[in-house]
Design a protein around this motif. Structure first.
Motif, PDB file in Angstrom:
ATOM      1  N   ARG A 148      31.306  38.605  50.911  1.00  0.00           N
ATOM      2  CA  ARG A 148      31.695  37.606  49.914  1.00  0.00           C
ATOM      3  C   ARG A 148      32.607  38.270  48.889  1.00  0.00           C
ATOM      4  N   TYR A 149      33.807  37.723  48.736  1.00  0.00           N
ATOM      5  CA  TYR A 149      34.764  38.232  47.764  1.00  0.00           C
ATOM      6  C   TYR A 149      34.911  37.217  46.642  1.00  0.00           C
ATOM      7  N   ILE A 150      35.155  37.726  45.452  1.00  0.00           N
ATOM      8  CA  ILE A 150      35.466  36.867  44.303  1.00  0.00           C
ATOM      9  C   ILE A 150      36.945  37.070  43.995  1.00  0.00           C
ATOM     10  N   ALA A 151      37.723  35.983  44.115  1.00  0.00           N
ATOM     11  CA  ALA A 151      39.152  36.027  43.807  1.00  0.00           C
ATOM     12  C   ALA A 151      39.344  35.465  42.408  1.00  0.00           C
ATOM     13  N   THR A 152      39.911  36.255  41.513  1.00  0.00           N
ATOM     14  CA  THR A 152      40.206  35.813  40.155  1.00  0.00           C
ATOM     15  C   THR A 152      41.677  35.438  40.102  1.00  0.00           C
ATOM     16  N   VAL A 153      41.932  34.136  39.924  1.00  0.00           N
ATOM     17  CA  VAL A 153      43.298  33.616  39.874  1.00  0.00           C
ATOM     18  C   VAL A 153      43.712  33.578  38.408  1.00  0.00           C
ATOM     19  N   ASN A 154      44.811  34.270  38.074  1.00  0.00           N
ATOM     20  CA  ASN A 154      45.290  34.364  36.699  1.00  0.00           C
ATOM     21  C   ASN A 154      46.624  33.638  36.589  1.00  0.00           C
ATOM     22  N   VAL A 155      46.652  32.595  35.729  1.00  0.00           N
ATOM     23  CA  VAL A 155      47.874  31.847  35.450  1.00  0.00           C
ATOM     24  C   VAL A 155      47.986  31.711  33.934  1.00  0.00           C
ATOM     25  N   LEU A 156      49.067  32.241  33.366  1.00  0.00           N
ATOM     26  CA  LEU A 156      49.312  32.160  31.922  1.00  0.00           C
ATOM     27  C   LEU A 156      48.133  32.690  31.107  1.00  0.00           C
ATOM     28  N   GLY A 157      47.471  33.736  31.581  1.00  0.00           N
ATOM     29  CA  GLY A 157      46.358  34.337  30.859  1.00  0.00           C
ATOM     30  C   GLY A 157      45.032  33.628  31.058  1.00  0.00           C
ATOM     31  N   ASP A 158      45.034  32.447  31.680  1.00  0.00           N
ATOM     32  CA  ASP A 158      43.797  31.724  31.964  1.00  0.00           C
ATOM     33  C   ASP A 158      43.329  32.123  33.355  1.00  0.00           C
ATOM     34  N   GLU A 159      42.031  32.366  33.515  1.00  0.00           N
ATOM     35  CA  GLU A 159      41.507  32.850  34.781  1.00  0.00           C
ATOM     36  C   GLU A 159      40.450  31.911  35.342  1.00  0.00           C
ATOM     37  N   VAL A 169      35.434  31.818  45.264  1.00  0.00           N
ATOM     38  CA  VAL A 169      34.711  32.604  46.264  1.00  0.00           C
ATOM     39  C   VAL A 169      35.480  32.551  47.585  1.00  0.00           C
ATOM     40  N   VAL A 170      35.670  33.731  48.184  1.00  0.00           N
ATOM     41  CA  VAL A 170      36.333  33.842  49.488  1.00  0.00           C
ATOM     42  C   VAL A 170      35.328  34.471  50.459  1.00  0.00           C
ATOM     43  N   PRO A 171      34.758  33.669  51.375  1.00  0.00           N
ATOM     44  CA  PRO A 171      33.827  34.243  52.353  1.00  0.00           C
ATOM     45  C   PRO A 171      34.590  34.838  53.525  1.00  0.00           C
ATOM     46  N   VAL A 172      34.278  36.086  53.885  1.00  0.00           N
ATOM     47  CA  VAL A 172      34.964  36.772  54.981  1.00  0.00           C
ATOM     48  C   VAL A 172      33.930  37.127  56.044  1.00  0.00           C
ATOM     49  N   ARG A 173      34.178  36.660  57.268  1.00  0.00           N
ATOM     50  CA  ARG A 173      33.264  36.930  58.381  1.00  0.00           C
ATOM     51  C   ARG A 173      33.578  38.278  59.006  1.00  0.00           C
ATOM     52  N   ALA A 174      32.550  38.934  59.519  1.00  0.00           N
ATOM     53  CA  ALA A 174      32.725  40.227  60.163  1.00  0.00           C
ATOM     54  C   ALA A 174      33.232  40.074  61.595  1.00  0.00           C
TER      55      ALA A 174
END
Length: 187
Positions: A135-146, A150-155
């Protein structure tokens, strides 16, 4: 037979509906909204995955022409309900076969930095190949706002032969019920 066809069509419609629903997250400030979808639906380790992020603002205007940065990090929480528990002592695990699952230490996964390109107004795309599943957490940053997504990645990829085998077993069972029903003519 009509009931079986009805149930199978309802299940396939449900499957298509679930596959079409994008994963979405809403920031705490309410000013930035990010919906995320992935191709394939759940990225697989070792395969190139395309990540799509649809950025819009609270008033509904698309976030077109923005500088979008994405930072992904593997989540510490495995999502199995053991997040708050203390790990078992090493001396208790040492004698149990298979407890380390082939690794001596848990390796550190580095932070992933992505700079997606805008493919249409407010829709940003980036390609990435994951080296470790989870499980990855992607933090999207646009104009300083975040906003965190959640990005689930299978093995490993889906074992379609197994899914097909279960479907075949279901068809076989339905055929057996139909044969018994026609032979006995009563329940």
């Amino acid at each position: 037979m009509k009931k079986i066809i009805l149930v199978l069509s309802m299940l396939s419609a449900l499957g298509l509906a679930l596959a079409a629903i994008p994963v979405s997250a809403d920031g705490g400030h309410g000013a930035l909204r990010v919906a995320a979808s992935f191709s394939p639906r759940f990225p697989v380790v070792g395969e190139v995955s395309t990540l799509y992020f649809t950025v819009s603002f609270e008033d509904g205007t698309p976030g077109a022409g923005q500088d979008v940065m994405i930072m992904m990090v593997k989540s510490e929480a495995a999502g199995h309900g053991h997040e708050g528990e203390e790990p078992a002592p090493e001396e208790n695990q040492g004698g149990m076969a298979g407890m380390n699952h082939g690794g001596d230490e848990e390796e550190e996964v580095p932070m992933i930095h992505l700079v997606p390109e805008e493919i249409s107004p407010g829709v940003y795309s980036a390609k990435h190949t994951f080296e470790v599943g989870g499980r990855y957490i992607a933090t999207v940053n646009v104009l300083g706002d975040e906003v965190d997504v959640v990005v689930p990645v299978r093995a490993a990829p889906i074992a379609w032969w197994f899914v097909g085998g279960l479907a075949g077993l279901s068809v076989l069972m339905a055929a057996m019920v139909a044969v018994v029903k026609t032979v006995r003519r009563t329940w």
